[in-house]
Design an enzyme around this catalytic site. Structure first.
Site, PDB file in Angstrom:
ATOM      1  N   ASP A  63      36.340   6.536   6.672  1.00 50.15           N
ATOM      2  CA  ASP A  63      35.988   7.778   6.094  1.00 50.15           C
ATOM      3  C   ASP A  63      37.188   8.806   6.024  1.00 50.15           C
ATOM      4  O   ASP A  63      37.025   9.953   6.003  1.00 50.15           O
ATOM      5  CB  ASP A  63      34.737   8.413   7.118  1.00 50.15           C
ATOM      6  CG  ASP A  63      35.406   8.764   8.607  1.00 50.15           C
ATOM      7  OD1 ASP A  63      36.311   7.868   8.825  1.00 50.15           O
ATOM      8  OD2 ASP A  63      34.809   9.456   9.326  1.00 50.15           O
ATOM      9  N   ASP A  99      41.710   5.617   6.915  1.00 52.35           N
ATOM     10  CA  ASP A  99      40.508   4.678   7.397  1.00 52.35           C
ATOM     11  C   ASP A  99      39.137   4.797   6.619  1.00 52.35           C
ATOM     12  O   ASP A  99      39.070   5.347   5.495  1.00 52.35           O
ATOM     13  CB  ASP A  99      40.177   4.685   8.923  1.00 52.35           C
ATOM     14  CG  ASP A  99      39.256   6.089   9.228  1.00 52.35           C
ATOM     15  OD1 ASP A  99      39.466   6.842   8.433  1.00 52.35           O
ATOM     16  OD2 ASP A  99      38.362   6.036  10.025  1.00 52.35           O
ATOM     17  N   LYS A 104      39.570  15.623  12.022  1.00 56.18           N
ATOM     18  CA  LYS A 104      41.047  15.112  11.830  1.00 56.18           C
ATOM     19  C   LYS A 104      40.882  14.546  10.352  1.00 56.18           C
ATOM     20  O   LYS A 104      40.033  14.448   9.481  1.00 56.18           O
ATOM     21  CB  LYS A 104      41.100  13.788  12.698  1.00 56.18           C
ATOM     22  CG  LYS A 104      40.263  12.796  12.577  1.00 56.18           C
ATOM     23  CD  LYS A 104      40.379  11.577  13.857  1.00 56.18           C
ATOM     24  CE  LYS A 104      39.475  10.323  13.817  1.00 56.18           C
ATOM     25  NZ  LYS A 104      38.166  10.940  14.665  1.00 56.18           N
ATOM     26  N   SER A 106      32.765   5.503  10.389  1.00 55.34           N
ATOM     27  CA  SER A 106      34.303   5.411  10.370  1.00 55.34           C
ATOM     28  C   SER A 106      35.176   4.135   9.941  1.00 55.34           C
ATOM     29  O   SER A 106      34.980   3.682   8.993  1.00 55.34           O
ATOM     30  CB  SER A 106      34.722   5.822  11.861  1.00 55.34           C
ATOM     31  OG  SER A 106      36.156   6.181  11.840  1.00 55.34           O
ATOM     32  N   HIS A 107      35.983   3.658  11.037  1.00 57.63           N
ATOM     33  CA  HIS A 107      36.633   2.524  10.860  1.00 57.63           C
ATOM     34  C   HIS A 107      35.975   1.199  11.092  1.00 57.63           C
ATOM     35  O   HIS A 107      36.527   0.148  11.080  1.00 57.63           O
ATOM     36  CB  HIS A 107      37.695   2.569  11.936  1.00 57.63           C
ATOM     37  CG  HIS A 107      37.210   2.758  13.169  1.00 57.63           C
ATOM     38  ND1 HIS A 107      36.716   4.013  13.844  1.00 57.63           N
ATOM     39  CD2 HIS A 107      37.212   1.861  14.526  1.00 57.63           C
ATOM     40  CE1 HIS A 107      36.367   3.861  14.879  1.00 57.63           C
ATOM     41  NE2 HIS A 107      36.612   2.514  15.479  1.00 57.63           N
ATOM     42  N   ASP A 113      39.348   9.953   7.866  1.00 63.23           N
ATOM     43  CA  ASP A 113      39.972  11.074   8.803  1.00 63.23           C
ATOM     44  C   ASP A 113      41.027  10.629   9.900  1.00 63.23           C
ATOM     45  O   ASP A 113      41.922  11.252  10.025  1.00 63.23           O
ATOM     46  CB  ASP A 113      38.764  11.736   9.453  1.00 63.23           C
ATOM     47  CG  ASP A 113      37.723  10.762  10.327  1.00 63.23           C
ATOM     48  OD1 ASP A 113      38.169   9.384  10.317  1.00 63.23           O
ATOM     49  OD2 ASP A 113      37.188  10.827  11.310  1.00 63.23           O
ATOM     50  N   ARG A 114      41.176   9.088   9.672  1.00 61.66           N
ATOM     51  CA  ARG A 114      42.202   8.617  10.553  1.00 61.66           C
ATOM     52  C   ARG A 114      43.638   8.557   9.854  1.00 61.66           C
ATOM     53  O   ARG A 114      43.376   8.297   8.325  1.00 61.66           O
ATOM     54  CB  ARG A 114      42.116   7.343  11.185  1.00 61.66           C
ATOM     55  CG  ARG A 114      40.804   7.439  12.270  1.00 61.66           C
ATOM     56  CD  ARG A 114      40.409   6.168  12.950  1.00 61.66           C
ATOM     57  NE  ARG A 114      39.597   6.370  13.998  1.00 61.66           N
ATOM     58  CZ  ARG A 114      39.465   5.271  14.871  1.00 61.66           C
ATOM     59  NH1 ARG A 114      40.302   4.539  15.008  1.00 61.66           N
ATOM     60  NH2 ARG A 114      38.186   5.783  15.856  1.00 61.66           N
TER      61      ARG A 114
END
Ligand code: G16
Length: 547
Positions: free
Chosen positions: A283, A281, A380, A117-118, A285-286
């Protein structure tokens, strides 16, 4: 080609956190480390000697360092497990919402997402893996816990000895009896988004000269954002910046918040700032949303989207309900109250929204950690949030800041901030939380740092759909005026522990809405410091990140 059964021994610590197993790249590079986790997953899904005969698996990642190596290993293991078909993103790339969209549209049995992710990438950065189920959403806790238990007793794994597949171009291949289709990383997801939003209205907005700066943070969201915003909606070339995905995210921390996306914030604060800013971010999703000279808090963003959802084609019939994670501000609760719909409070982690979405009890959901989404997928979705805001701006003729201020005028402002203390030695962070939990019974009715506490507890959640119970999800301390401080440890880090402190105070008085959040929340910060004895436990006198 043949299928090999190879001996292995367990690794400690393969316990998925808030969102999958995340570790340093060096940990994932150890021989058999990835293989063990994937075999434990396949054993849990298909039984110890099970075969996934005929099933379809989706596979892709955010393209960070080690992605390519891991993809080839998993392809060979999926073939050994007997999957009928694997849909792999071209170049091994699929954003997290794209995996969710592909699983749902192509009726796959599930999908594997390779992402941290982030978290930063590169050879010294982080790597991660998680499984998404048939509904397209993160696996429920019962499965992730079972996978962890199985990692502790694993003795063998199965893998084909086939050569690496050329997955840089679309095409169809075969490993053993498994068909491997290389798919476009953007197409399915873009199809879903096109069905939800008024692309004509957004196109007209850009045609009128509306300026957006969308920062993809050198991550996987870049190509999709460019294709849709610039390619389809007519935003000028250069609207999407830092758009080419890099294995190390250009050395940056691909986390869209005011601290790590400071370059975007600076652009939106400049004299010639664009009308709107947005970032996604690692991936994709954010999301973070900004107006000119104005940063939107994720909790307010969710509340604004909920309040105006009927203006967007995909939500024209209204919302079944909304959900937020417990530490997220109560702004959306107030909107839900006014709309007469239910608002659910879940533990941190997108997986907790899955049952509510599947059961049709909620339509929109979101978290303070810069995540917003809906029932269109089960993750998300950063680009979805950006398009939602653009659609609202286009059809209301109001700017980003005006929409947020409208929320505050109607419902009061939920002044909000999160303070993170990163890199605490794990045993010290555990001791801090244990002490806090030990004090819970005595806190109700006490005055601490001049603040009168109404009640305090450790949040527990009973899923209304399947009845599963998740305990110890964060310590809540609520004051008599409903202000609150929440304490929990992050479940996504890879080094030491991160203490997260969430602060919220409702301000009904419009003349006080412009008070800087840190100033308005100062009494709560003092309360948090005194209650948790942060300095004594951690030696830290200030948070490392404030959002
Ligand atoms: C993940 C989860 C989110 C959660 C966030 C922060 O996001 O999917 O639901 O809010 O982590 O979790 P924590 O506070 O435990 O670090 P992502 O974008 O990292 O997958």
């Amino acid at each position: 080609m043949s299928i090999l059964t190879l001996p292995t021994t367990p690794f400690e610590g393969q316990k998925p956190g808030t969102s999958g197993l995340r570790k340093k790249v060096a940990v994932f590079r150890q021989p058999r480390y990835l293989e063990n986790f994937v075999q434990a997953l396949f054993d849990e899904l298909h039984g110890p000697d099970g075969r996934a005969d005929g099933q379809t698996l989706v596979l892709g990642g955010d393209g960070r360092h080690h992605n390519r190596v891991a993809i080839q290993v998993i392809l060979r293991m999926a073939a050994a497990c007997g999957y009928g078909r694997v849909l792999v993103g071209r170049g091994g790339i699929l954003s997290t919402p794209a995996v969710s969209a592909v699983i749902r549209r192509r009726q796959a049995a599930g999908g594997i997402v390779l992402s941290a992710s982030h978290n930063p990438g590169g050879p010294d950065g982080d790597f991660g893996i998680k499984y998404n189920a048939t509904n397209g959403g993160p696996a429920p806790e019962a499965l992730t816990e079972a996978v962890h238990r199985r990692t502790l007793s694993l003795t063998r794994y199965r893998i084909s000895d086939a050569a690496d597949l050329p997955i840089e171009r679309p095409g169809s291949h075969r490993i053993e009896d498994t068909v491997v289709d290389v798919i476009d990383p953007v197409a399915d997801h873009a199809d879903v988004l096109r069905e939800l939003f008024d692309f004509d209205a957004i196109r007209a907005l850009f045609a009128r000269g509306f300026r957006l700066r969308c920062d993809a943070m050198w991550a996987v969201g870049g190509p999709a954002a460019r294709a849709i915003l610039e390619g389809e909606l007519g935003a000028p070339a250069g609207t999407v910046v830092n758009a080419e995905p890099k294995e190390d995210f250009g050395g940056l921390h691909p986390d869209p918040n005011p601290v790590y996306a400071d370059d975007l914030v600076a652009h939106l604060m400049a004299a010639d700032a664009p009308d709107m800013g947005a970032a996604t971010d690692g991936d994709a999703d954010r999301n973070m949303i900004l107006g000119r000279g104005f940063v939107v808090s994720p909790s307010d963003s969710l509340a604004v989207l909920a309040a105006h959802a009927r203006l967007v084609p995909g939500y024209r019939r209204g919302l079944a309900g909304v959900a937020r994670s417990m530490p997220t501000s109560t702004a959306v609760d107030r909107v839900a109250g006014a709309l007469g719909i239910a608002c659910h409070e879940t533990p941190t982690g997108w997986k907790f929204f899955g049952n509510l979405l599947d059961a049709g009890q909620v339509t929109l959901c979101g978290e303070e950690s810069y995540g917003t989404g809906s029932d269109h997928v089960r993750e998300k979705d950063g680009l979805w949030a950006i398009l939602f805001w653009l659609n609202l701006v286009a059809v209301t003729g109001r700017g980003v800041e005006d929409l947020v201020r409208g929320l505050w005028v109607e419902h009061g402002r939920c002044v909000y901030s999160r303070h993170d203390y990163e890199g605490i030695p794990t045993e010290r962070a555990d001791a801090l939380m244990a002490e806090l939990r030990g004090r819970l019974p005595e806190l109700g009715g006490r005055t601490v740092a001049d603040q009168r506490i109404a009640w305090a507890d450790d949040f527990a959640y009973t899923d209304p759909v399947d009845g599963s119970v998740s305990r110890r999800q964060g310590v809540r301390v609520v004051l008599e005026d409903a202000s609150r401080v929440v304490f929990r440890l992050s479940g996504t880090g890879t080094e030491g522990a991160t203490l997260r402190i969430y602060l919220e105070r409702h301000e009904p008085d419009p003349t006080r809405h412009d008070l800087p959040a840190q100033q308005a929340l100062a009494p709560l910060v003092r309360l948090a410091g005194e209650l948790a004895r942060i300095v004594a436990h951690t030696g830290m006198t200030a948070p490392t990140v404030m959002t």
